[in-house]
Design a protein around this motif. Structure first.
Motif, PDB file in Angstrom:
ATOM      1  N   GLY A 102       0.821  -1.210   0.000  1.00  0.00           N
ATOM      2  CA  GLY A 102       0.000   0.000   0.000  1.00  0.00           C
ATOM      3  C   GLY A 102       0.851   1.254   0.000  1.00  0.00           C
ATOM      4  O   GLY A 102       0.552   2.230  -0.709  1.00  0.00           O
ATOM      5  N   THR A 103       1.926   1.249   0.788  1.00  0.00           N
ATOM      6  CA  THR A 103       2.838   2.400   0.822  1.00  0.00           C
ATOM      7  C   THR A 103       3.508   2.595  -0.533  1.00  0.00           C
ATOM      8  O   THR A 103       3.636   3.732  -1.024  1.00  0.00           O
ATOM      9  CB  THR A 103       3.904   2.194   1.917  1.00  0.00           C
ATOM     10  N   SER A 104       3.906   1.507  -1.162  1.00  0.00           N
ATOM     11  CA  SER A 104       4.572   1.600  -2.466  1.00  0.00           C
ATOM     12  C   SER A 104       3.623   2.081  -3.559  1.00  0.00           C
ATOM     13  O   SER A 104       3.994   2.928  -4.383  1.00  0.00           O
ATOM     14  CB  SER A 104       5.160   0.239  -2.849  1.00  0.00           C
ATOM     15  N   VAL A 105       2.408   1.553  -3.571  1.00  0.00           N
ATOM     16  CA  VAL A 105       1.435   1.966  -4.584  1.00  0.00           C
ATOM     17  C   VAL A 105       1.072   3.443  -4.399  1.00  0.00           C
ATOM     18  O   VAL A 105       0.957   4.201  -5.372  1.00  0.00           O
ATOM     19  CB  VAL A 105       0.171   1.081  -4.523  1.00  0.00           C
ATOM     20  N   PHE A 106       0.894   3.864  -3.149  1.00  0.00           N
ATOM     21  CA  PHE A 106       0.618   5.278  -2.890  1.00  0.00           C
ATOM     22  C   PHE A 106       1.792   6.141  -3.337  1.00  0.00           C
ATOM     23  O   PHE A 106       1.611   7.229  -3.903  1.00  0.00           O
ATOM     24  CB  PHE A 106       0.328   5.483  -1.402  1.00  0.00           C
ATOM     25  N   GLY A 107       3.007   5.652  -3.104  1.00  0.00           N
ATOM     26  CA  GLY A 107       4.180   6.376  -3.599  1.00  0.00           C
ATOM     27  C   GLY A 107       4.195   6.482  -5.109  1.00  0.00           C
ATOM     28  O   GLY A 107       4.586   7.519  -5.668  1.00  0.00           O
ATOM     29  N   ASP A 108       3.746   5.419  -5.800  1.00  0.00           N
ATOM     30  CA  ASP A 108       3.654   5.475  -7.260  1.00  0.00           C
ATOM     31  C   ASP A 108       2.616   6.487  -7.716  1.00  0.00           C
ATOM     32  O   ASP A 108       2.805   7.161  -8.736  1.00  0.00           O
ATOM     33  CB  ASP A 108       3.313   4.092  -7.814  1.00  0.00           C
ATOM     34  N   GLN A 109       1.507   6.577  -6.990  1.00  0.00           N
ATOM     35  CA  GLN A 109       0.517   7.608  -7.327  1.00  0.00           C
ATOM     36  C   GLN A 109       1.135   8.995  -7.233  1.00  0.00           C
ATOM     37  O   GLN A 109       0.939   9.833  -8.120  1.00  0.00           O
ATOM     38  CB  GLN A 109      -0.676   7.520  -6.371  1.00  0.00           C
ATOM     39  N   ILE A 110       1.852   9.244  -6.160  1.00  0.00           N
ATOM     40  CA  ILE A 110       2.493  10.552  -5.979  1.00  0.00           C
ATOM     41  C   ILE A 110       3.510  10.797  -7.087  1.00  0.00           C
ATOM     42  O   ILE A 110       3.593  11.896  -7.654  1.00  0.00           O
ATOM     43  CB  ILE A 110       3.155  10.629  -4.595  1.00  0.00           C
ATOM     44  N   ARG A 111       4.266   9.766  -7.422  1.00  0.00           N
ATOM     45  CA  ARG A 111       5.289   9.897  -8.472  1.00  0.00           C
ATOM     46  C   ARG A 111       4.678  10.228  -9.826  1.00  0.00           C
ATOM     47  O   ARG A 111       5.209  11.064 -10.579  1.00  0.00           O
ATOM     48  CB  ARG A 111       6.088   8.595  -8.571  1.00  0.00           C
TER      49      ARG A 111
END
Length: 360
Positions: A102-111
């Motif tokens: 979840g943290t990684s996917v959210f980071g991808d959204q931000i990216r």
């Protein structure tokens, strides 16, 4: 009069606070599956659609991610025994890895949707640290426990979250590599994570197929978590596609580019193979097996693979340059959006509304 109003306000507030405290206590460790599903459908719309849905779902995750993260942290601080019990549980333990994914996917959204690349890089470092702790704790507990997990009772698709979490780190690491001074090191770490995730998928999916083919499978045992059979292969495809140009940019890693392309073909083929079988099994579960189609938190484990398959197929089509493949993500985007809406409103109806109604 003012004093009486204050006392009345406190009396009304207490049930509300009690309801919030109860929600935190009951919050499963796999709660960030909601962030995973929401994030990947958002990314799919950003890549394939017009981006309107992507912005809405990103706004939802901007609220959901910090709220769920704080709630899980409070639960860990106030009820550490509950966390340890969950870690030792054969079915619930792997769900804790949704924190990493979840943290990684959210980071991808931000990216992808913002210019805050340093925030995405920070989330990658945080997710990598959490992954390191959880992955070794999970495997150590499973190895050292006196009573081993059984195929029939504790081993299901949730164990593939080991793969999903690992590949999600490979994807985000590749995406934020330029935010770090040592780009090549980040690419190397991401490549290692991708290869590790690939090996773990082959091992775990072999055990799952053994269970499906040689153990009795009752309808209630064919849970939505088995959609991760496909989702784990799909996220491995995305990791491979993103790594291809990254590894080819560095002489020391350039020779691995051809292998990574081959791995992308392999994992996309496996993900595609799983789809018809999973649909047939779910129809059998509900139509023939008579399992009621009611909301369960595990249904987010079905939404995430649908969104991830959309992203994987679009990315894979760009890599291999086959125009006909672009039709598939256009169709699956709306299947994923529809699935997200159904499960989201089911969650509101079955979880949040009764909790606050009871508090009133």
């Amino acid at each position: 009069m003012a004093r009486h109003r204050t006392m009345a306000d406190r009396a009304v507030a207490k049930p509300g606070l009690a309801a919030v405290a109860q929600l935190i206590r009951d919050l499963p460790g796999g709660s960030l599956a909601f962030v995973m599903a929401t994030g990947v459908v958002s990314i799919a719309d950003d890549l394939v659609g017009r981006g309107d849905v992507a912005e809405i779902l990103f706004a939802i995750n901007l609220i959901a991610f910090p709220v769920l993260s704080v709630a899980l942290l409070l639960r860990l601080v106030r009820c550490p025994s509950a966390f340890l019990t969950e870690l030792r549980d054969d079915r619930c333990g792997p769900g804790l890895l949704t924190i990493v994914a979840g943290t990684s996917v959210f980071g991808d959204q931000i990216r992808l949707l913002t210019s805050h690349q340093s925030v995405a890089a920070g989330l990658w470092l945080a997710a990598l640290a959490i992954w390191t702790c959880l992955i070794y704790c999970l495997f150590a507990v499973a190895t050292l426990k006196p009573v081993k997990l059984s195929f029939g009772g504790g081993f299901d698709g949730n164990w593939l979250l080991v793969v999903v979490a690992t590949q999600s780190l490979a994807i985000l690491g590749t995406g934020v590599r330029k935010a770090f001074g040592a780009c090549e090191t980040v690419v190397f770490i991401s490549l290692c994570l991708f290869l590790l995730g690939g090996i773990l998928y082959l091992v775990i999916i072999t055990l799952i197929l053994y269970r499906w083919l040689f153990e009795e499978m009752r309808p209630e045992q064919l849970t939505p978590s088995y959609w991760i059979n496909m989702g784990a292969a799909a996220i491995a495809t995305v990791a491979a596609v993103q790594l291809v140009p990254a590894v080819r940019a560095y002489p020391a890693l350039a020779d691995t580019g051809g292998f990574v392309v081959g791995a992308a073909v392999l994992f996309w083929s496996v993900a595609t193979w799983w789809l018809p079988l999973l649909v047939a099994v779910m129809v059998w579960r509900h139509v023939v097996g008579g399992v009621a189609l009611t909301y369960r938190f595990e249904y987010w484990s079905m939404v995430f693979p649908l969104g991830m398959y959309t992203v994987a197929t679009f990315s894979f089509a760009q890599l291999v340059g086959i125009a006909a493949l672009f039709l598939i993500p256009r169709i699956f985007l709306w299947i994923g959006v529809a699935a997200w809406c159904v499960v989201f409103f089911g969650m509101l109806r079955n979880c949040l509304v009764p909790a606050f109604a009871g508090a009133g």
